[in-house]
Write a protein that holds these residues in place. Structure first.
Motif, mmCIF file in Angstrom:
data_model
loop_
_atom_site.group_PDB
_atom_site.id
_atom_site.type_symbol
_atom_site.label_atom_id
_atom_site.label_comp_id
_atom_site.label_asym_id
_atom_site.label_seq_id
_atom_site.Cartn_x
_atom_site.Cartn_y
_atom_site.Cartn_z
ATOM 1 N N VAL A 52 12.116 61.920 55.801
ATOM 2 C CA VAL A 52 11.537 61.533 55.677
ATOM 3 C C VAL A 52 10.152 62.142 54.638
ATOM 4 C CG1 VAL A 52 9.471 60.340 56.047
ATOM 5 C CG2 VAL A 52 10.736 60.359 57.253
ATOM 6 N N ALA A 53 10.468 61.745 53.477
ATOM 7 C CA ALA A 53 9.580 62.710 51.744
ATOM 8 C C ALA A 53 9.232 61.475 50.814
ATOM 9 C CB ALA A 53 10.397 64.072 51.233
ATOM 10 N N PRO A 54 8.263 61.940 49.741
ATOM 11 C CA PRO A 54 8.177 60.953 48.817
ATOM 12 C C PRO A 54 9.261 61.275 48.064
ATOM 13 C CG PRO A 54 6.447 62.665 49.062
ATOM 14 C CD PRO A 54 7.503 62.735 49.902
ATOM 15 N N GLY A 55 10.353 59.782 47.513
ATOM 16 C CA GLY A 55 11.342 59.833 46.570
ATOM 17 C C GLY A 55 12.671 59.915 47.099
ATOM 18 N N GLN A 56 12.385 59.859 48.816
ATOM 19 C CA GLN A 56 13.740 60.451 49.270
ATOM 20 C C GLN A 56 13.914 58.921 49.781
ATOM 21 O OE1 GLN A 56 14.210 63.905 51.483
ATOM 22 N NE2 GLN A 56 15.041 62.700 53.078
ATOM 23 N N TRP A 57 15.772 58.410 49.547
ATOM 24 C CA TRP A 57 15.054 57.674 50.636
ATOM 25 C C TRP A 57 15.751 57.139 52.227
ATOM 26 C CZ3 TRP A 57 16.319 52.665 48.788
ATOM 27 C CH2 TRP A 57 16.543 52.290 47.241
ATOM 28 N N VAL A 58 15.158 56.743 52.506
ATOM 29 C CA VAL A 58 15.872 56.338 54.291
ATOM 30 C C VAL A 58 15.489 55.359 55.330
ATOM 31 C CG1 VAL A 58 13.552 56.478 54.558
ATOM 32 C CG2 VAL A 58 14.247 56.861 56.179
ATOM 33 N N THR A 59 16.499 55.178 55.878
ATOM 34 C CA THR A 59 17.009 54.021 56.630
ATOM 35 C C THR A 59 15.866 53.635 57.974
ATOM 36 O OG1 THR A 59 19.133 53.599 55.825
ATOM 37 C CG2 THR A 59 18.606 52.979 58.019
ATOM 38 N N ILE A 60 15.217 52.953 57.960
ATOM 39 C CA ILE A 60 14.282 52.530 59.430
ATOM 40 C C ILE A 60 14.551 51.487 59.869
ATOM 41 C CG2 ILE A 60 12.248 52.685 59.920
ATOM 42 C CD1 ILE A 60 11.727 53.979 57.427
ATOM 43 N N GLY A 61 14.544 51.158 61.353
ATOM 44 C CA GLY A 61 15.400 49.227 61.746
ATOM 45 C C GLY A 61 14.703 49.658 63.073
ATOM 46 N N THR A 62 14.086 48.618 63.818
ATOM 47 C CA THR A 62 13.363 48.304 64.979
ATOM 48 C C THR A 62 14.342 47.218 65.747
ATOM 49 O OG1 THR A 62 11.552 48.600 63.502
ATOM 50 C CG2 THR A 62 11.569 47.950 65.968
ATOM 51 N N HIS A 63 14.114 47.655 67.084
ATOM 52 C CA HIS A 63 14.905 46.954 68.015
ATOM 53 C C HIS A 63 14.154 46.122 69.184
ATOM 54 C CE1 HIS A 63 16.951 45.554 71.818
ATOM 55 N NE2 HIS A 63 16.411 44.467 71.164
ATOM 56 N N TYR A 64 13.393 45.023 69.041
ATOM 57 C CA TYR A 64 12.817 44.467 69.247
ATOM 58 C C TYR A 64 12.767 43.643 70.686
ATOM 59 C CZ TYR A 64 11.596 43.140 64.169
ATOM 60 O OH TYR A 64 11.402 43.764 63.033
ATOM 61 N N GLY A 65 12.842 44.777 71.742
ATOM 62 C CA GLY A 65 13.132 44.619 73.169
ATOM 63 C C GLY A 65 12.123 44.094 73.941
ATOM 64 N N ALA A 66 12.694 43.009 74.702
ATOM 65 C CA ALA A 66 11.480 42.407 75.256
ATOM 66 C C ALA A 66 10.535 43.330 76.089
ATOM 67 C CB ALA A 66 12.090 41.150 76.669
ATOM 68 N N SER A 67 10.806 44.442 76.500
ATOM 69 C CA SER A 67 10.854 45.335 77.678
ATOM 70 C C SER A 67 10.693 46.215 76.807
ATOM 71 C CB SER A 67 11.375 45.855 79.279
ATOM 72 O OG SER A 67 12.563 45.980 79.054
ATOM 73 N N SER A 68 10.860 46.724 76.032
ATOM 74 C CA SER A 68 10.528 47.873 75.406
ATOM 75 C C SER A 68 10.823 47.968 73.433
ATOM 76 C CB SER A 68 11.935 48.868 75.489
ATOM 77 O OG SER A 68 11.462 50.299 75.214
ATOM 78 N N VAL A 69 9.466 48.259 73.323
ATOM 79 C CA VAL A 69 10.395 48.395 71.509
ATOM 80 C C VAL A 69 11.299 49.901 70.488
ATOM 81 C CG1 VAL A 69 9.487 47.841 69.127
ATOM 82 C CG2 VAL A 69 9.040 46.828 71.150
ATOM 83 N N ASP A 70 12.392 49.421 70.148
ATOM 84 C CA ASP A 70 13.355 50.802 69.827
ATOM 85 C C ASP A 70 12.414 51.177 68.082
ATOM 86 O OD1 ASP A 70 13.676 51.105 72.301
ATOM 87 O OD2 ASP A 70 15.409 50.011 72.974
ATOM 88 N N TRP A 71 12.670 52.460 68.002
ATOM 89 C CA TRP A 71 12.800 52.408 66.574
ATOM 90 C C TRP A 71 13.626 53.618 66.313
ATOM 91 C CZ3 TRP A 71 8.206 51.143 68.605
ATOM 92 C CH2 TRP A 71 7.196 50.030 68.667
ATOM 93 N N TYR A 72 14.842 53.405 65.444
ATOM 94 C CA TYR A 72 15.544 54.595 64.740
ATOM 95 C C TYR A 72 15.029 54.507 63.506
ATOM 96 C CZ TYR A 72 18.182 51.640 68.701
ATOM 97 O OH TYR A 72 18.423 51.485 69.518
ATOM 98 N N VAL A 73 15.575 55.595 63.211
ATOM 99 C CA VAL A 73 15.451 56.320 61.629
ATOM 100 C C VAL A 73 16.826 57.095 61.233
ATOM 101 C CG1 VAL A 73 14.702 58.319 60.331
ATOM 102 C CG2 VAL A 73 12.710 57.008 61.825
ATOM 103 N N PRO A 99 2.111 58.779 50.913
ATOM 104 C CA PRO A 99 2.160 60.316 50.709
ATOM 105 C C PRO A 99 1.341 60.685 51.094
ATOM 106 C CG PRO A 99 2.942 58.251 49.082
ATOM 107 C CD PRO A 99 1.722 57.648 50.189
ATOM 108 N N ASP A 100 -0.116 61.379 51.228
ATOM 109 C CA ASP A 100 -1.094 62.526 51.345
ATOM 110 C C ASP A 100 0.031 62.512 52.596
ATOM 111 O OD1 ASP A 100 -2.067 59.509 52.567
ATOM 112 O OD2 ASP A 100 -3.684 60.977 53.686
ATOM 113 N N ASN A 101 0.800 61.915 53.749
ATOM 114 C CA ASN A 101 1.317 62.861 55.085
ATOM 115 C C ASN A 101 2.839 62.222 54.250
ATOM 116 O OD1 ASN A 101 -1.309 62.760 56.484
ATOM 117 N ND2 ASN A 101 -1.274 60.584 57.244
ATOM 118 N N PRO A 102 3.201 63.504 53.498
ATOM 119 C CA PRO A 102 4.764 62.893 52.733
ATOM 120 C C PRO A 102 5.930 63.228 53.995
ATOM 121 C CG PRO A 102 3.812 65.349 52.988
ATOM 122 C CD PRO A 102 3.136 64.290 53.319
ATOM 123 N N ASN A 103 5.583 63.254 55.589
ATOM 124 C CA ASN A 103 6.647 63.108 56.472
ATOM 125 C C ASN A 103 6.924 62.579 57.140
ATOM 126 O OD1 ASN A 103 6.789 66.561 55.305
ATOM 127 N ND2 ASN A 103 7.935 65.804 54.368
#
Length: 373
Positions: free
Chosen positions: A300-321, A275-279
């Motif tokens: 991205v903020a304290p007290g806020q709902w957010v959906t976070i996903g990760t694809h564990y690809g063989a040649s690249s890991v991809d992140w989704y928000v 939370p000290d880096n709130p966003n």
């Protein structure tokens, strides 16, 4: 939605129904416990979730989730439920999916009496963000962004925690002492009673404990869920997509994360948050290499709902928000990756981020964890 409901504007829960002839019959009081989403991406399909409970059991003719645009036009989520039994113990509803143009909306639950009258429940803001070039073909609630995948494992926390069969909460091999790990700048002392469920949401709580760590600091009892050691023993593997929806904590010292671990390594951080880096979310591939500090003040903020996903690809890991791809590391996990899932609320000891400033409990909430393959 029936035109008969269009004139009901933001009616509060618990309205009295009209009595039958010669009778004075009051309807049960209906309370909206939660309704989502709070954010969507333009052109990306998403479903809605609604949880309600009533003062006494009765059958509602219809239950659903409504949306209004800035001009007051109804643009409801499809797939209303019919003849729904609502009781004090609560009921959870998931709608069908729909898309919306970018803009500001309100979202709210509604129900219909057996006699036909409609009742709207309290509303809150729904922001539909403009799509970007990195937006995927799915939303945070409509499935994997990887074509052809389906749910392989999930927990929507609709009941009590499945201790032993699905999750373990009192030990992890990622902790040097099994249930605590002061060498990693953590005050954690694992206690499975610190993860509870209610109305389809898991709540993680951290608070000062009576234990003293090896470095002399007072430990905090806190919640952790891991598939390691469970009878199911579920592991993610190369090609999987894992996703969670969490309500970020606000208290100093809170350190939530969704990550993986196995055999002293296997760590992919879907996210870490302070939370000290709130966003800011920390996204890291420790298996090969790759990391990003992702900043988004809208999502991205304290007290806020957010959906976070990760694809564990063989040649690249991809992140989704919130359904949008925000980072690809270009390194991946290789073809033989597998590891256990961990979702937890750690407590910082103060070396890299502030420790708790007092004894007030810290909390984080999670709506679900899903893995697609």
């Amino acid at each position: 939605m029936s035109p008969a409901r269009l004139g009901v504007a933001g009616a509060a829960a618990g309205l009295l129904l009209l009595p039958l002839a010669g009778q004075a019959v009051a309807a049960p009081s209906v309370t909206q416990d939660s309704v989502s989403p709070t954010t969507m991406t333009a052109g990306v399909a998403a479903s809605a979730k609604l949880t309600v409970h009533s003062s006494s059991c009765f059958t509602a003719k219809t239950l659903g989730v409504g949306v209004r645009d800035a001009a007051g036009k109804n643009l409801d989520f499809p797939g209303n439920a019919s003849n729904v039994r609502i009781c004090p113990s609560g009921v959870k509803f998931t709608s069908g999916s729909r898309t919306l143009p970018a803009g500001a909306y309100t979202v709210f639950g509604f129900w219909q009496e057996s006699g036909g009258a409609w009742h709207n429940l309290p509303s809150h803001k729904l922001t539909v963000n403009t799509a970007t070039s990195t937006t995927t073909s799915t939303s945070s609630t409509s499935g994997s962004p990887i074509s052809g995948q389906s749910v392989a494992w999930s927990d929507d926390f609709s009941g009590s925690i499945a201790w032993g069969s699905k999750w373990v909460g009192d030990t992890s091999s990622s902790y040097a002492y099994g249930n605590h790990n002061p060498d990693d700048n953590k005050l954690d002392w694992l206690d499975q009673s610190k993860v509870t469920t209610s109305n389809g949401v898991a709540t993680f709580t951290a608070q000062p404990s009576s234990h003293t760590l090896e470095n002399g600091k007072q430990a905090w009892s806190t919640g952790l869920l891991t598939t390691e050691g469970s009878s199911g023993g579920f592991q993610v593997k190369t090609g999987d997509y894992a996703e969670t929806r969490v309500k970020l904590p606000s208290g100093s010292g809170a350190w939530p994360a969704l990550w993986t671990w196995k055999d002293g390594n296997g760590e992919i951080d879907s996210f870490e948050y302070h939370p000290d880096n709130p966003n800011l979310l920390e996204l890291t591939n420790h298996v090969t290499s790759g990391s990003k500090y992702y900043t988004d003040s809208a999502a991205v903020a304290p007290g806020q709902w957010v959906t976070i996903g990760t694809h564990y690809g063989a040649s690249s890991v991809d992140w989704y928000v919130n359904g949008k791809k925000v980072y690809s590391d270009g390194h991946g996990v290789g073809s033989n990756f597998s590891a256990y899932l961990i979702l937890n609320l750690s407590v910082c000891a103060g070396e890299y981020h502030p420790a708790p400033s007092g004894s007030t409990p810290l909390t984080m909430q999670a709506d679900y964890v899903k893995v697609y393959r």
